[in-house]
Design a protein around this motif. Structure first.
Motif, PDB file in Angstrom:
ATOM      1  N   GLY A  43       0.787  -1.221   0.000  1.00 21.66           N
ATOM      2  CA  GLY A  43       0.000   0.000   0.000  1.00 21.66           C
ATOM      3  C   GLY A  43       0.818   1.269   0.000  1.00 21.66           C
ATOM      4  N   ARG A  44       2.124   1.172   0.130  1.00 23.94           N
ATOM      5  CA  ARG A  44       2.977   2.360   0.161  1.00 23.94           C
ATOM      6  C   ARG A  44       3.937   2.350  -1.026  1.00 23.94           C
TER       7      ARG A  44
ATOM      8  N   PHE B  20       5.409   3.110  -4.938  1.00 20.60           N
ATOM      9  CA  PHE B  20       4.888   2.744  -6.254  1.00 20.60           C
ATOM     10  C   PHE B  20       4.413   1.290  -6.283  1.00 20.60           C
TER      11      PHE B  20
ATOM     12  N   GLY C  27       3.871  -0.810  -3.798  1.00 21.14           N
ATOM     13  CA  GLY C  27       2.813  -1.042  -2.826  1.00 21.14           C
ATOM     14  C   GLY C  27       1.463  -0.558  -3.298  1.00 21.14           C
ATOM     15  N   ARG C  28       1.456   0.550  -4.038  1.00 20.96           N
ATOM     16  CA  ARG C  28       0.204   1.086  -4.584  1.00 20.96           C
ATOM     17  C   ARG C  28      -0.352   0.162  -5.666  1.00 20.96           C
ATOM     18  N   VAL C  29       0.523  -0.367  -6.531  1.00 20.18           N
ATOM     19  CA  VAL C  29       0.061  -1.291  -7.583  1.00 20.18           C
ATOM     20  C   VAL C  29      -0.613  -2.505  -6.952  1.00 20.18           C
TER      21      VAL C  29
ATOM     22  N   GLN D 191      -1.965  -2.768  -3.960  1.00 17.66           N
ATOM     23  CA  GLN D 191      -3.185  -2.411  -3.245  1.00 17.66           C
ATOM     24  C   GLN D 191      -4.340  -2.123  -4.197  1.00 17.66           C
ATOM     25  N   GLU D 192      -4.056  -1.384  -5.287  1.00 19.62           N
ATOM     26  CA  GLU D 192      -5.115  -1.004  -6.222  1.00 19.62           C
ATOM     27  C   GLU D 192      -5.450  -2.116  -7.210  1.00 19.62           C
TER      28      GLU D 192
ATOM     29  N   VAL E  47      -0.488   0.864 -12.960  1.00 19.02           N
ATOM     30  CA  VAL E  47      -0.191   2.214 -12.498  1.00 19.02           C
ATOM     31  C   VAL E  47       1.023   2.716 -13.285  1.00 19.02           C
TER      32      VAL E  47
ATOM     33  N   ASN F 294       6.331   9.966  -5.140  1.00 29.39           N
ATOM     34  CA  ASN F 294       5.584   8.842  -5.694  1.00 29.39           C
ATOM     35  C   ASN F 294       6.369   7.538  -5.746  1.00 29.39           C
TER      36      ASN F 294
ATOM     37  N   HIS G 124       7.169  -4.475 -12.402  1.00 32.93           N
ATOM     38  CA  HIS G 124       7.216  -3.114 -12.943  1.00 32.93           C
ATOM     39  C   HIS G 124       8.432  -2.950 -13.845  1.00 32.93           C
TER      40      HIS G 124
END
Length: 534
Positions: free
Chosen positions: A80-81, A83, A85-87, A89-90, A94, A103, A133
């Protein structure tokens, strides 16, 4: 002629690669090979695969291209944190057109001069298992087609990675489980031991185990346990519980106290682990066992001339479930020719059948006899030609039958202190089978023990040797001959040599023959003499 479809050709090349060329690669080789192909297809400078830890809290770099420091330094990104972590989580693609401190969490990406990033999740069904990524050293706007190609690669990476990791975990769990099961069961005079372990048919190895080991007190500890869960995690937890039980057995030989300590350790250090454990401690006399259960099915008691019977005992809470104020120990008599059958629930539990039905079938299958025969009979009746659904661990402990009416007994043991316990057990079992009284048995065991202790202590130097004990009966008269092949050394010190005096007091007659080939001590006594003269 139809125009070329460059994007479709790229997809076909990637599909061909992941279907055939990578079939024989392990996880790390697979990830590196796919990253190389993705780099060529997308014309990027870097690529990385991060897999989610079992805890689900962190993504860990598993493979990298152009970012090798990620794997070498063990980069971990919180879920969740940042780059990656965001991929995760979402759960969608991204892109970052321009990398900056706000970011991207991983400093390696900035240090390498990465300007633009595209990341997609690795998913198996609804589960996210990681992120892949790619990045460029020049600013770039990644297109929807780029994201589609990377997602296709990610989907195939996820499937192949899960399959390979599952196979690797199964192999590791199986190797770990079998390496921790006793290879050779201890040899205990007067006892016969036999065991079986059969993995379940579901594919995953579980946390079932059995263990047998002797204690410094001369007692024998037998343990059967079952960790809740399947796979490598259950096997690892099993290995820790097994080792802890052995450690606590050196602190206390009370089975309920061992389980209390094991429970306390598990709840403190491994709150997510739960297990059922049955522990039995057999006394040196072999006629009594102290048994304690932590939520585990009770053992079956084998009694000559009777069907197997379920031992009635309290079922205290399983290990790791809840704090137990008190754990209980049950005394179980072990008659000559009888014993105990310990097992895990996979032996008796069946779908569409009550547990009581399985236990009744097991009790009817337990018929006293040689331990190996008991083991084979139980497995034949309970498993037969069917594949066990759950893992099965079975441990049989049987006392030798008291059927000796004559004949002789010969033992040859290393001239080491640990052999004295083996010899004493064997002598006790032999003379009890002859009908010796408890007082006669105690005298004989003590006298023979002293003679053997002399051989162990005085006969050999650092090179060691053996001590031979032979018992022969002629009517009521019993002759015990203790032989070594070392050189006799006279007692040293004012308090030495009392063992010989003790032997003279306990036996009818003693003869000591010393020669160049060793020393022979002959002890004779008359069984039943005390009752005749009373």
């Amino acid at each position: 002629m139809q125009p070329m479809d460059p994007h479709g050709e790229q997809l076909r090349r990637l599909q061909a690669l992941t279907d055939s060329d990578l079939a024989r690669l392990d996880v790390d080789e697979l990830l590196e090979a796919v990253l190389e192909r993705v780099r060529d297809l997308l014309h990027v400078d870097t690529g990385a695969v991060l897999l989610l830890e079992p805890s689900g809290a962190f993504l860990v770099a598993r493979a990298a291209l152009g970012l090798e420091e990620e794997t070498r330094q063990g980069v971990r990104i919180p879920f969740g944190r940042g780059f990656a972590g965001r991929v995760a989580q979402e759960r969608k693609a991204v892109t970052i057109a321009e990398v900056d401190h706000g970011n991207v969490l991983n400093p390696i990406l900035r240090e390498k001069g990465i300007r633009s990033l595209l990341g997609v999740p690795l998913c198996i069904g609804e589960d996210v298992i990681g992120v892949v990524h790619v990045g460029t050293l020049e600013p770039r706007i990644f297109t929807a087609e780029d994201a589609e190609l990377l997602q296709l690669a990610a989907d195939r990476i996820a499937l192949a990675t899960r399959a390979r990791m599952t196979h690797a975990e199964l192999t590791a769990a199986s190797v770990l489980q079998r390496s921790l099961l006793p290879g050779l069961l201890p040899e205990i005079p007067g006892l016969e031991l036999a065991a079986r372990y059969v993995p379940g048919g579901g594919g995953d190895v579980g946390g079932d185990w059995y263990d047998v080991f002797d204690l410094p007190s001369g007692r024998l500890c037998v343990v059967v346990g079952d960790v809740v869960g399947r796979g490598l995690n259950a096997s690892v937890a099993m290995s820790r519980l097994r080792s802890a039980m052995r450690a606590y057995a050196l602190v206390s030989d009370d089975p309920s106290e061992m389980l209390r300590r094991l429970d306390e350790q598990t709840r403190h250090f491994e709150p997510d682990v739960m297990a059922t454990v049955l522990c039995a401690v057999v006394e040196p006399t072999l006629d009594v066992a102290r048994v304690s259960s932590a939520g585990h099915p009770p053992p079956i008691r084998a009694v000559p001339g009777h069907p197997g019977e379920l031992v009635e005992m309290p079922a205290d809470p399983p290990i790791g479930l809840t704090r137990s104020r008190r754990r209980h120990t049950t005394m179980v008599d072990l008659p000559a020719g009888g014993g105990l059958v310990l097992y895990t629930d996979g032996l008796v539990e069946r779908r569409h059948e009550s547990l009581d039905t399985g236990l009744q079938r097991l009790m009817s299958a337990v018929v006293p006899g040689p331990a190996e025969l008991v083991c084979s009979t139980v497995m034949g009746r309970m498993i037969g030609n069917h594949q066990a659904v759950d893992d099965v661990a079975l441990l049989v402990v049987m006392r030798s039958a008291a059927a000796v009416t004559g004949g002789s007994l010969t033992l040859v043991e290393p001239a080491e202190p640990r052999s004295l316990r083996v010899i004493r057990h064997a002598v006790r079992t032999y003379v009890e089978a002859l009908g010796a009284t408890p007082a006669e048995t105690a005298d004989l065991v003590l006298a023979v023990g002293e003679a053997c202790a002399n051989a162990v202590e005085h006969a050999y130097g650092p090179g060691g040797g053996t001590v031979e004990v032979q018992l022969e009966r002629d009517g009521p008269r019993l002759t015990v001959t203790v032989t070594d092949t070392g050189s006799w050394r006279d007692p040293r010190g004012t308090n030495r040599g009392r063992g010989t005096t003790l032997m003279y007091a306990l036996m009818d007659d003693i003869r000591v023959d010393r020669g160049l080939g060793g020393t022979q001590v002959v002890l004779t006594t008359t069984l039943g003499r005390r009752e005749d003269t009373a």
